[in-house]
Design a protein around this motif. Structure first.
Motif, PDB file in Angstrom:
ATOM      1  N   CYS A 129       3.050   3.777 -14.413  1.00 56.92           N
ATOM      2  CA  CYS A 129       1.943   4.641 -13.791  1.00 56.92           C
ATOM      3  C   CYS A 129       0.428   3.821 -13.365  1.00 56.92           C
ATOM      4  O   CYS A 129       0.062   3.140 -14.279  1.00 56.92           O
ATOM      5  CB  CYS A 129       1.530   5.776 -14.919  1.00 56.92           C
ATOM      6  N   ASP A 130       0.108   4.328 -12.271  1.00 57.06           N
ATOM      7  CA  ASP A 130      -1.234   3.867 -11.891  1.00 57.06           C
ATOM      8  C   ASP A 130      -2.446   4.839 -12.563  1.00 57.06           C
ATOM      9  O   ASP A 130      -2.123   6.073 -13.107  1.00 57.06           O
ATOM     10  CB  ASP A 130      -1.573   3.975 -10.364  1.00 57.06           C
ATOM     11  N   ALA A 133      -2.917   8.195 -10.437  1.00 59.03           N
ATOM     12  CA  ALA A 133      -1.660   9.122 -10.199  1.00 59.03           C
ATOM     13  C   ALA A 133      -1.805  10.237 -10.955  1.00 59.03           C
ATOM     14  O   ALA A 133      -2.651  10.656 -11.789  1.00 59.03           O
ATOM     15  CB  ALA A 133      -0.401   8.187 -10.905  1.00 59.03           C
ATOM     16  N   GLY A 151      -2.682   0.419 -14.869  1.00 60.83           N
ATOM     17  CA  GLY A 151      -3.781   0.605 -13.643  1.00 60.83           C
ATOM     18  C   GLY A 151      -4.637  -0.571 -13.461  1.00 60.83           C
ATOM     19  O   GLY A 151      -4.745  -1.442 -14.284  1.00 60.83           O
ATOM     20  N   GLN A 161      -0.244  -7.605 -10.347  1.00 58.08           N
ATOM     21  CA  GLN A 161       0.819  -7.203  -9.516  1.00 58.08           C
ATOM     22  C   GLN A 161       2.219  -7.787  -9.963  1.00 58.08           C
ATOM     23  O   GLN A 161       3.238  -7.124 -10.108  1.00 58.08           O
ATOM     24  CB  GLN A 161       0.717  -7.235  -8.271  1.00 58.08           C
ATOM     25  N   ARG A 180       8.158   4.717 -10.518  1.00 61.06           N
ATOM     26  CA  ARG A 180       6.882   3.989 -10.246  1.00 61.06           C
ATOM     27  C   ARG A 180       5.980   4.905  -9.726  1.00 61.06           C
ATOM     28  O   ARG A 180       6.038   5.497  -8.678  1.00 61.06           O
ATOM     29  CB  ARG A 180       6.790   2.685  -9.270  1.00 61.06           C
ATOM     30  N   LYS A 182       2.366   6.358  -8.316  1.00 63.69           N
ATOM     31  CA  LYS A 182       1.176   5.878  -7.926  1.00 63.69           C
ATOM     32  C   LYS A 182       0.364   7.039  -7.316  1.00 63.69           C
ATOM     33  O   LYS A 182       0.940   8.081  -7.102  1.00 63.69           O
ATOM     34  CB  LYS A 182       1.547   4.731  -6.916  1.00 63.69           C
ATOM     35  N   ASN A 186       2.702   5.358  -1.694  1.00 55.70           N
ATOM     36  CA  ASN A 186       3.207   3.780  -2.020  1.00 55.70           C
ATOM     37  C   ASN A 186       2.977   2.790  -0.813  1.00 55.70           C
ATOM     38  O   ASN A 186       2.577   1.660  -1.275  1.00 55.70           O
ATOM     39  CB  ASN A 186       4.663   3.992  -2.600  1.00 55.70           C
ATOM     40  N   GLY A 190      -0.759   0.647  -1.186  1.00 57.65           N
ATOM     41  CA  GLY A 190      -0.211   0.910  -2.419  1.00 57.65           C
ATOM     42  C   GLY A 190       0.468  -0.534  -2.978  1.00 57.65           C
ATOM     43  O   GLY A 190       0.999  -0.194  -4.158  1.00 57.65           O
ATOM     44  N   GLY A 192       3.787  -1.038  -2.476  1.00 63.54           N
ATOM     45  CA  GLY A 192       4.693  -0.449  -2.758  1.00 63.54           C
ATOM     46  C   GLY A 192       5.776  -1.424  -2.235  1.00 63.54           C
ATOM     47  O   GLY A 192       7.022  -1.785  -2.563  1.00 63.54           O
ATOM     48  N   GLU A 195       6.647  -4.168  -4.369  1.00 61.22           N
ATOM     49  CA  GLU A 195       7.396  -3.803  -5.532  1.00 61.22           C
ATOM     50  C   GLU A 195       8.916  -3.793  -4.848  1.00 61.22           C
ATOM     51  O   GLU A 195       9.807  -3.823  -5.830  1.00 61.22           O
ATOM     52  CB  GLU A 195       7.016  -2.421  -6.031  1.00 61.22           C
TER      53      GLU A 195
END
Length: 341
Positions: A129-130, A133, A151, A161, A180, A182, A186, A190, A192, A195
């Motif tokens: 989690c960010d 979020a 975070g 990252q 995941r 966010k 994403n 983000g 994303g 990731e």
């Protein structure tokens, strides 16, 4: 954690959280989502609690002799024992059935999380989690789900990252369903995409549940339209994380000044004075309506409206801090003010 809020007489309840644990941010945001005013008593608050206080979401209390009778609810943090390690776990080479779900959580309020996103949270083995979020949604997670906070607090606690990517890969390679979670979407600043690529390179299946982007949601929550007939026919969203005069910037700010579109700037609080100056020097009218909205949708939401030229000073006076969305263009002034009831 569900309380009967607000109080029967309709007043906003004051809640004091004692003995906050490493997952105190979930406790706090669940209370905020129910409409409470939250104080946290903690002698040595961690970075996440200091971040929440800096965003005006909570008040930190360090005095041991608080008057508990001043609060409607006093509780010990129910998540205080549920800490987790942020380091990657060792994957199990024999298991390959895990997968990763990239969930955009929206701008923060639980009500702006999609139903598909909530279903993913409920089914997750691991939640990564960010800070922005909708952490109140973690109350819906399985009791045995692992929660990992990764975070990135501006000028503060920061999880690289590359480490986040490795956590996703390692947990999924161990056969876990990894969500995941966010803020926003994403794929709108983000990371994303990074990731996604890390997981695919590891041979893992990835699915995406889009989120409500703060670039659209936050202005809407503040009554700031991004388009308005006869005023503007489009909008552009840019990152202000790198200032226009920084050699790393690849945004053509001079072109933006001439487009005639609404400009939405994310992550631009620190660079706002330089951004305004650059747009004006490129030909944008200094009197163009502009607004900055901080903590959109949260109890601490605050905004300032001004002209482009005056916005940086006005935002500083009104304590507009990250996370904030800045909107520049005629549509900012398009809506009529509501009359008080």
């Amino acid at each position: 954690m569900t309380l009967r809020l607000p109080l029967p007489d309709g007043t906003t309840p004051r809640v004091l959280v004692l003995e906050p644990g490493p997952r105190a941010s979930e406790t706090v945001q669940a209370l905020l989502d129910q409409g409470a005013r939250v104080d946290v008593r903690c002698a040595a608050p961690d970075a996440r609690l200091r971040d929440l206080a800096g965003r005006h979401l909570i008040a930190l209390r360090t005095d041991a002799d608080l008057d508990l009778s001043a609060y409607d609810v006093v509780l010990r943090d129910p998540l205080r024992e549920q800490g987790v390690e942020l380091s990657p776990s060792s994957p199990s080479p024999a298991t390959t059935s895990g997968h990763v779900v990239l969930v955009g959580g929206g701008p923060g309020p639980l009500g702006l999380l999609t139903l598909a996103g909530l279903d993913a949270i409920r089914s997750a083995d691991v939640l990564v989690c960010d800070r922005l979020a909708p952490l109140a949604a973690l109350e819906q997670a399985r009791p045995d789900a692992e929660v990992v906070h990764v975070g990135k607090i501006p000028r503060g606690e920061f999880t690289p990252q590359e480490q986040i990517n490795q956590i996703l890969v390692d947990r999924a390679l161990a056969g876990k369903t990894v969500v995941r979670l966010k803020g926003g979407d994403n794929f709108v600043f983000g990371r994303g995409g990074e990731e996604w690529n890390a997981c695919v390179e590891a041979g893992l299946p990835v699915t995406v549940i889009p989120g409500v982007s703060s670039s659209i949601a936050v202005p809407g929550l503040a009554g700031v339209p991004l388009t308005h007939r006869h005023l503007t026919q489009g909008f552009v969203v840019v990152s202000g994380h790198v200032a226009p005069d920084d050699a790393r910037s690849d945004v053509d700010w001079d072109a933006l000044a001439r487009l005639g579109l609404t400009i939405v700037v994310l992550m631009g609080v620190a660079a706002l004075p330089v951004i305004a100056k650059r747009l004006i020097s490129a030909g944008m009218d200094p009197s163009t309506p502009a607004a900055s909205i901080a903590d959109g949708g949260m109890t601490s939401q605050r905004q300032v409206r001004s002209t482009l030229a005056a916005l940086p000073g006005a935002a500083a006076e009104q304590d507009i801090g990250a996370p904030a969305v800045t909107v520049i263009g005629p549509a900012v002034a398009a809506l009529l003010p509501q009359t008080s009831v």
